[in-house]
Structures are given as C-alpha cells and as structure tokens.
Design a protein around this motif. Structure first.
Motif, PDB file in Angstrom:
ATOM      1  N   THR A  28       5.752   7.417  -0.216  1.00 46.59           N
ATOM      2  CA  THR A  28       6.350   6.331  -1.144  1.00 46.59           C
ATOM      3  C   THR A  28       5.095   5.530  -1.940  1.00 46.59           C
ATOM      4  OG1 THR A  28       7.818   5.964   0.747  1.00 46.59           O
ATOM      5  CG2 THR A  28       7.731   4.114  -0.919  1.00 46.59           C
ATOM      6  N   PHE A  29       5.305   5.068  -2.810  1.00 44.53           N
ATOM      7  CA  PHE A  29       4.339   4.449  -3.874  1.00 44.53           C
ATOM      8  C   PHE A  29       5.052   3.373  -4.624  1.00 44.53           C
ATOM      9  CE2 PHE A  29       3.438   8.740  -3.796  1.00 44.53           C
ATOM     10  CZ  PHE A  29       2.011   8.863  -3.312  1.00 44.53           C
ATOM     11  N   SER A  46      14.223  -0.974  -7.201  1.00 43.86           N
ATOM     12  CA  SER A  46      13.566  -2.188  -7.478  1.00 43.86           C
ATOM     13  C   SER A  46      13.272  -2.563  -6.026  1.00 43.86           C
ATOM     14  CB  SER A  46      14.641  -3.055  -7.918  1.00 43.86           C
ATOM     15  OG  SER A  46      13.999  -4.636  -8.012  1.00 43.86           O
ATOM     16  N   ALA A  47      11.797  -2.962  -6.259  1.00 41.64           N
ATOM     17  CA  ALA A  47      11.013  -3.403  -4.901  1.00 41.64           C
ATOM     18  C   ALA A  47      11.759  -4.862  -4.602  1.00 41.64           C
ATOM     19  CB  ALA A  47       9.609  -3.785  -5.209  1.00 41.64           C
ATOM     20  N   GLN A  48      12.482  -5.342  -5.378  1.00 42.91           N
ATOM     21  CA  GLN A  48      13.147  -6.947  -5.074  1.00 42.91           C
ATOM     22  C   GLN A  48      14.425  -6.713  -4.375  1.00 42.91           C
ATOM     23  OE1 GLN A  48      11.109  -9.558  -5.554  1.00 42.91           O
ATOM     24  NE2 GLN A  48       9.577  -7.999  -6.089  1.00 42.91           N
ATOM     25  N   MET A  96       0.858  -1.243   0.143  1.00 45.88           N
ATOM     26  CA  MET A  96      -0.141   0.080  -0.198  1.00 45.88           C
ATOM     27  C   MET A  96       0.773   1.376   0.053  1.00 45.88           C
ATOM     28  SD  MET A  96      -3.244  -1.124  -0.076  1.00 45.88           S
ATOM     29  CE  MET A  96      -4.129   0.836   0.418  1.00 45.88           C
ATOM     30  N   PRO A  97       0.450   2.325  -0.530  1.00 41.17           N
ATOM     31  CA  PRO A  97       1.223   3.442  -0.657  1.00 41.17           C
ATOM     32  C   PRO A  97       1.321   4.096   0.884  1.00 41.17           C
ATOM     33  CG  PRO A  97      -0.421   3.470  -2.478  1.00 41.17           C
ATOM     34  CD  PRO A  97      -0.798   2.521  -1.660  1.00 41.17           C
ATOM     35  N   ASP A 138       3.841  -3.167  -8.764  1.00 42.43           N
ATOM     36  CA  ASP A 138       4.720  -3.306  -7.667  1.00 42.43           C
ATOM     37  C   ASP A 138       5.969  -3.765  -7.820  1.00 42.43           C
ATOM     38  OD1 ASP A 138       2.417  -2.658  -6.527  1.00 42.43           O
ATOM     39  OD2 ASP A 138       2.046  -4.536  -5.550  1.00 42.43           O
ATOM     40  N   ARG A 139       6.794  -3.466  -8.865  1.00 39.75           N
ATOM     41  CA  ARG A 139       8.303  -3.810  -9.456  1.00 39.75           C
ATOM     42  C   ARG A 139       8.982  -2.967  -8.681  1.00 39.75           C
ATOM     43  NH1 ARG A 139       8.595  -3.624 -15.469  1.00 39.75           N
ATOM     44  NH2 ARG A 139      10.616  -4.055 -14.860  1.00 39.75           N
TER      45      ARG A 139
END
Length: 279
Positions: free
Chosen positions: A233-234, A147-149, A1-2, A239-240
């Motif tokens: 933050t978004f 990167s979200a990873q 979630m943002p 969601d990558r």
C-alpha cells in the motif's frame, strides 16, 4: 509510510506518476523487468489536453469510441477517455508497441485485458480524479485506490469486512490507527479480489490480512498462502490517496515464458472450501 511486502526476492515498487503520454514509460519497463510488475497513476485532468487534441483518438480508443461518444456527463466522459488512454499507454510500454495497435477488451464484470496478448495482466482503478493502472508479466495483478480522507467506521463495517483475527487486532489499536488500518485493509481486499477476478462475489470476511505482518490469512488467522502473493500500500499525490496492489507470481521463468495464467492460491482456496463445508 508505504507498506511494502517482499515476495522472495521480489518487491512491489512504488507507483509511477505518468502525467501524460510522455510517461516516463522507461521507468515502467524497468520495474517490469526488475519486479515483474509496475503500477502507474495519473489524474484525468493531466491527460485531458492530450485526449482532446489527439487527431488519432478514435483509432486509439477502438471499441471504446462509441461508449466515449455516448457518455453525456462531461466529467464522466473525460475520466473515461483518460483512463482508457492510461491503460493503453501502460500496456503498450509493457509490450513495447504502439498504444493504437492494442485492442482493449473486457471480461465479465468489466476487468480490462489486451486481446491477443496473454503475456501481461492489467488492473484498473479510479476514484475522484485519480486513475491507477497495474500491469504484470508474472501473474495476476489487482489495484485499488481510495481517498486517504475516507473514514470507515469500525462499528458499522467490521461485521462485513473483518475476519475474527482482523477484528481482534483492530480492537487493540487506538481509534486513529484503527481508522487508517481499516482503510488500508479495505483497499488491500479490493485489490486482492480484483486480482482473483472475483470482485464482489468473494466476501471480505472470507479471507484476511495480518495487519502487522501483511500476510494473507484464513478467517481464523492461519496462513492462507505459500508465498505466491505480494501486497503493498502506498500514499500518492501528496498523501491524498492510498493505492493498494496485489501481485501473484505463477512461478514461471518470465525470461522464457511470459504467458499469464489465471490461478487461485491453493492455500486460500483450501481454507474457503473448509469454511463452506462447515457452513
């Protein structure tokens, strides 16, 4: 979630996907009018066809043309030209003019600005294939993306990026949440230092954030802002990636005076000065 943090009546709106020169630039203008800021994102591949087929690319790039032509690595060259096009088009939407009419220049450290137009402030960030541009008409803005990873080790990095107050909050979290909060914290700190124009000159342990509240804090956890800053933050692109934004409000009536003033937060600078005096 943002994670959206309000500043008075202002919020930072979610980033807008601009998949090419067609925009949607009207949404950028609407966000600027309502919130005083707007953030856009794109991949360089989405802009590549427009860059390679634009017969007016040289005047559009202006002083960046030679750098574009000298960049030998193809991927770096295409990312460069796409990022400059996104900056130019975003600034043009904010200023309601044509992109080629703007002269993109750089401050020491590489921060972009539009020569002759202090009505707006601009920030640029990119990683992998993602480009993010922030624009503000009420004060300084900073954007950062990762990167979200990406995995940031708490054990390896906490001494270099966490204040004592942040460390205490993080140690109470599960390992999974600790990892995600560290990445969010990293992008927020990058965005804030970019907004200040300090970059790597300002150590990440010299200021902090309340991980639950989102407030800007001194290293000991005390408030370091009087409400002049908003942060958010978004997640973007399924969601990558994470995109963090830091916006400063000078307190001027934007309807009468849209000039951007470089201005450090008084509360934060007071905390830094006290820390330096005691060092």
């Amino acid at each position: 979630m943002p994670h959206r943090i309000a500043l008075g009546e202002r919020t930072i709106a979610p980033p807008i996907h601009v998949s090419g020169p067609g925009g949607p630039w009207n949404t950028v203008c609407e966000n600027l009018e309502r919130d005083g800021s707007a953030v856009v994102f794109a991949t360089w591949g989405e802009w590549l066809t427009a860059a390679l087929s634009d017969s007016e690319l040289r005047p559009l790039l202006g002083r960046d043309w030679q750098r574009y032509r000298r960049t030998e690595n193809a991927a770096m060259r295409y990312c460069f030209v796409a990022s400059r096009m996104v900056v130019k088009y975003t600034a043009a939407a904010a200023l309601r003019t044509e992109p080629a009419a703007l002269d993109l220049a750089y401050k020491i450290g590489g921060r972009p600005y539009i020569r002759g137009f202090d009505q707006i402030d601009i920030s640029l960030s990119h990683t992998d294939d993602l480009i993010v541009v922030g624009v503000s008409r009420t004060g300084r803005i900073g954007v950062d993306t990762e990167s979200a990873q990406r995995k940031i080790s708490f054990e390896l990095f906490h001494d270099h990026m966490c204040t004592p107050a942040e460390h205490a909050e993080l140690t109470r979290m599960s390992q999974e949440r600790q990892t995600s909060e560290l990445l969010r914290l990293w992008t927020l700190k990058e965005a804030y230092t970019k907004a200040l124009g300090q970059g790597l000159r300002l150590g990440f342990t010299e200021f902090g954030f309340g991980l639950e509240s989102g407030d800007l804090l001194a290293p000991d956890g005390s408030p370091a802002s009087r409400g002049e800053w908003a942060f958010a933050t978004f997640p973007v692109l399924a969601d990558r990636y994470l995109v963090s934004v830091a916006c400063h409000d000078t307190g001027l009536d934007a309807a009468r005076d849209t000039a951007v003033h470089t201005m450090l937060d008084e509360g934060f600078m007071g905390a830094v000065e006290e820390g330096l005096a005691s060092a």
